[in-house]
Design a protein around this motif. Structure first.
Motif, PDB file in Angstrom:
ATOM      1  N   VAL A  85      84.096 -19.408   2.520  1.00  7.85           N
ATOM      2  CA  VAL A  85      84.326 -18.590   3.715  1.00  7.85           C
ATOM      3  C   VAL A  85      85.711 -17.947   3.657  1.00  7.85           C
ATOM      4  O   VAL A  85      85.870 -16.757   3.949  1.00  7.85           O
ATOM      5  CB  VAL A  85      84.162 -19.429   5.003  1.00  7.85           C
ATOM      6  N   VAL A  86      86.703 -18.709   3.245  1.00  6.16           N
ATOM      7  CA  VAL A  86      88.067 -18.169   3.157  1.00  6.16           C
ATOM      8  C   VAL A  86      88.134 -17.015   2.169  1.00  6.16           C
ATOM      9  O   VAL A  86      88.800 -16.016   2.418  1.00  6.16           O
ATOM     10  CB  VAL A  86      89.063 -19.291   2.768  1.00  6.16           C
ATOM     11  N   ARG A  87      87.408 -17.121   1.090  1.00  7.97           N
ATOM     12  CA  ARG A  87      87.430 -16.060   0.083  1.00  7.97           C
ATOM     13  C   ARG A  87      86.420 -14.953   0.358  1.00  7.97           C
ATOM     14  O   ARG A  87      86.303 -14.018  -0.410  1.00  7.97           O
ATOM     15  CB  ARG A  87      87.191 -16.668  -1.288  1.00  7.97           C
ATOM     16  N   GLY A  88      85.674 -15.070   1.452  1.00  4.78           N
ATOM     17  CA  GLY A  88      84.744 -14.022   1.825  1.00  4.78           C
ATOM     18  C   GLY A  88      83.456 -14.023   1.036  1.00  4.78           C
ATOM     19  O   GLY A  88      82.758 -13.027   0.999  1.00  4.78           O
ATOM     20  N   LEU A  89      83.109 -15.143   0.413  1.00  2.00           N
ATOM     21  CA  LEU A  89      81.923 -15.197  -0.414  1.00  2.00           C
ATOM     22  C   LEU A  89      80.680 -15.601   0.355  1.00  2.00           C
ATOM     23  O   LEU A  89      79.583 -15.498  -0.152  1.00  2.00           O
ATOM     24  CB  LEU A  89      82.133 -16.198  -1.559  1.00  2.00           C
ATOM     25  N   ASN A  90      80.857 -16.050   1.585  1.00  2.00           N
ATOM     26  CA  ASN A  90      79.726 -16.590   2.344  1.00  2.00           C
ATOM     27  C   ASN A  90      79.519 -15.788   3.620  1.00  2.00           C
ATOM     28  O   ASN A  90      79.387 -16.338   4.696  1.00  2.00           O
ATOM     29  CB  ASN A  90      79.977 -18.056   2.658  1.00  2.00           C
TER      30      ASN A  90
END
Length: 58
Positions: free
Chosen positions: A45-50
């Motif tokens: 989530v932090v890296r925007g992958l989800n």
């Protein structure tokens, strides 16, 4: 972009993501559930992958 600038940007992005991961990891499970993520999803989530197409958070 110079190599030095690219290295600085990469390091800065790493630090921002790491700080966000630590902040989310410090939250209890109930609060994480309230914002719609599970503990196992914090990194992605932090890296925007989800992110789903309808996600309004990011």
């Amino acid at each position: 972009m110079s190599r030095m600038r690219a290295a600085y940007d990469a390091f800065r992005n790493y630090r921002v993501h790491r700080m966000a991961e630590r902040a989310l990891s410090a939250m209890d499970d109930a609060l994480l559930r309230d914002i719609g993520i599970s503990r196992s999803e914090i990194g992605s989530v932090v890296r925007g992958l989800n992110r789903s197409p309808g996600d309004k958070a990011g």
